[in-house]
Scaffold this active site. Structure first.
Site, PDB file in Angstrom:
ATOM      1  N   LYS A 179       0.830  -1.197   0.000  1.00  0.00           N
ATOM      2  CA  LYS A 179       0.000   0.000   0.000  1.00  0.00           C
ATOM      3  C   LYS A 179       0.870   1.254   0.000  1.00  0.00           C
ATOM      4  O   LYS A 179       1.746   1.410   0.853  1.00  0.00           O
ATOM      5  CB  LYS A 179      -0.930  -0.017   1.215  1.00  0.00           C
ATOM      6  CG  LYS A 179      -1.867  -1.226   1.227  1.00  0.00           C
ATOM      7  CD  LYS A 179      -2.717  -1.286   2.473  1.00  0.00           C
ATOM      8  CE  LYS A 179      -1.898  -1.579   3.710  1.00  0.00           C
ATOM      9  NZ  LYS A 179      -2.740  -1.872   4.896  1.00  0.00           N
ATOM     10  N   THR A 212      -9.190   8.923   8.701  1.00  0.00           N
ATOM     11  CA  THR A 212      -8.665   7.731   8.023  1.00  0.00           C
ATOM     12  C   THR A 212      -8.450   6.568   8.977  1.00  0.00           C
ATOM     13  O   THR A 212      -7.744   5.616   8.656  1.00  0.00           O
ATOM     14  CB  THR A 212      -7.335   8.067   7.320  1.00  0.00           C
ATOM     15  OG1 THR A 212      -6.420   8.622   8.285  1.00  0.00           O
ATOM     16  CG2 THR A 212      -7.549   9.054   6.188  1.00  0.00           C
ATOM     17  N   GLY A 214      -8.719   3.211  10.527  1.00  0.00           N
ATOM     18  CA  GLY A 214      -9.225   1.926  10.062  1.00  0.00           C
ATOM     19  C   GLY A 214      -9.078   1.665   8.575  1.00  0.00           C
ATOM     20  O   GLY A 214      -9.604   0.672   8.071  1.00  0.00           O
ATOM     21  N   THR A 215      -8.358   2.514   7.855  1.00  0.00           N
ATOM     22  CA  THR A 215      -8.247   2.320   6.406  1.00  0.00           C
ATOM     23  C   THR A 215      -7.554   1.004   6.057  1.00  0.00           C
ATOM     24  O   THR A 215      -8.005   0.280   5.160  1.00  0.00           O
ATOM     25  CB  THR A 215      -7.480   3.479   5.742  1.00  0.00           C
ATOM     26  OG1 THR A 215      -6.250   3.701   6.443  1.00  0.00           O
ATOM     27  CG2 THR A 215      -8.294   4.747   5.755  1.00  0.00           C
ATOM     28  N   GLY A 216      -6.467   0.687   6.752  1.00  0.00           N
ATOM     29  CA  GLY A 216      -5.736  -0.546   6.443  1.00  0.00           C
ATOM     30  C   GLY A 216      -6.561  -1.784   6.732  1.00  0.00           C
ATOM     31  O   GLY A 216      -6.626  -2.710   5.911  1.00  0.00           O
ATOM     32  N   CYS A 217      -7.200  -1.803   7.899  1.00  0.00           N
ATOM     33  CA  CYS A 217      -8.069  -2.932   8.255  1.00  0.00           C
ATOM     34  C   CYS A 217      -9.184  -3.094   7.234  1.00  0.00           C
ATOM     35  O   CYS A 217      -9.497  -4.207   6.789  1.00  0.00           O
ATOM     36  CB  CYS A 217      -8.698  -2.708   9.632  1.00  0.00           C
ATOM     37  SG  CYS A 217      -7.545  -2.437  10.984  1.00  0.00           S
TER      38      CYS A 217
END
Length: 270
Positions: A179, A212, A214-217
């Site tokens: 990412k 933002t 929690g974007t990765g989860c």
């Protein structure tokens, strides 16, 4: 109405008491994308949009019982792993997944919260690389996590991202989604998918927002949902990229917390 089998995905991660990341974000993403979500909680955190105040790991025996209970009863078609925390948890989860052998496994190597708090002890990184990543269909590190996994400086260009993706696949996973949200100087957020043969870019415009959390989860869970539906890896990543972009675009319509607020998981429905 005709009977329709709903795909089932399992998230193995920590609980976020503020609801924006971790287990809560995973289940929201699964639901928004038409997947029944089950959960195995690795740790209970006391956190909000500004800070992590405490982390309480779930005892190993209870963690193992959660995993067995889900796999013994539910037809899990895809698994997503998030926060694991320590060596014992990583090893137990890895051993249980070898036992139950899910067909699709997405590993999000969660190491640091949006607030900067550590969510994976440094002593657990080697165990993650040795026992869990080699089982993964896909790993989804961001650039700081990639640097930790490879013990190298954080990639600072697209060329360095491509080299890092090639190195990450050599850890034994089938593919990596690296990412690029932390890459500076680009108007777009570009993620790289590499399966050992083909390098694909997935791009979306950057959004000016502080919400933002929690974007990765959410992205990893959205990919998992696509895999649970039977999409191939590239199609699952494309769907997930479009979904998380929409969730970030709509994040400012929510008014949650005083720090980094959550993305809007249900922007298509509310």
């Amino acid at each position: 109405m005709p009977h329709k089998t709903v795909p089932i995905a399992l998230t193995i991660a920590g609980s976020d008491s503020s609801g924006g990341a971790g287990i809560q974000a995973d289940l929201k993403a699964f639901s928004a994308l038409g997947v029944y979500g089950a959960s195995v909680i690795t740790a209970v955190t006391a956190q909000n949009t500004s800070e992590v105040r405490a982390i309480h790991p779930i005892p190993s025996d209870v963690l193992g019982l959660q995993l067995d209970a889900v796999f013994d009863d539910l037809n899990v078609t895809a698994v997503k792993i998030g926060m694991l925390g320590d060596v014992e948890t990583v090893e137990l989860v890895a051993d249980k997944l070898l036992q139950h052998a899910p067909a699709r496994l997405v590993v999000d190597p969660v190491m640091v919260a949006k607030s900067g708090d550590a969510l994976l002890l440094s002593s657990a990184v080697d165990m993650l690389k040795a026992k869990l990543i080699p089982q993964a269909t896909l790993i989804t590190p961001n650039l700081p996590e990639a640097a930790i996994l490879l013990d190298c400086p954080e990639p600072a260009s697209m060329a360095e991202m491509e080299f890092a993706a090639e190195q990450l696949v050599q850890l034994g996973c089938k593919a990596v989604l690296l990412k690029g949200g932390h890459l500076e100087g680009s108007k777009n957020s570009i993620d790289l998918l590499f399966d050992g043969k083909q390098m694909q870019q997935f791009s979306a415009p950057r959004i000016a927002t502080g919400n933002t959390h929690g974007t990765g989860c959410t992205l990893a869970s959205a990919v998992t949902a696509g895999l649970a539906h039977g999409l191939d890896l590239a199609a699952a990543v494309q769907q997930a990229k479009e979904y998380i972009h929409g969730a970030i675009v709509a994040a400012d319509t929510l008014d949650v917390g005083k720090g980094h607020g959550p993305v809007h998981h249900f922007y298509k429905f509310w």
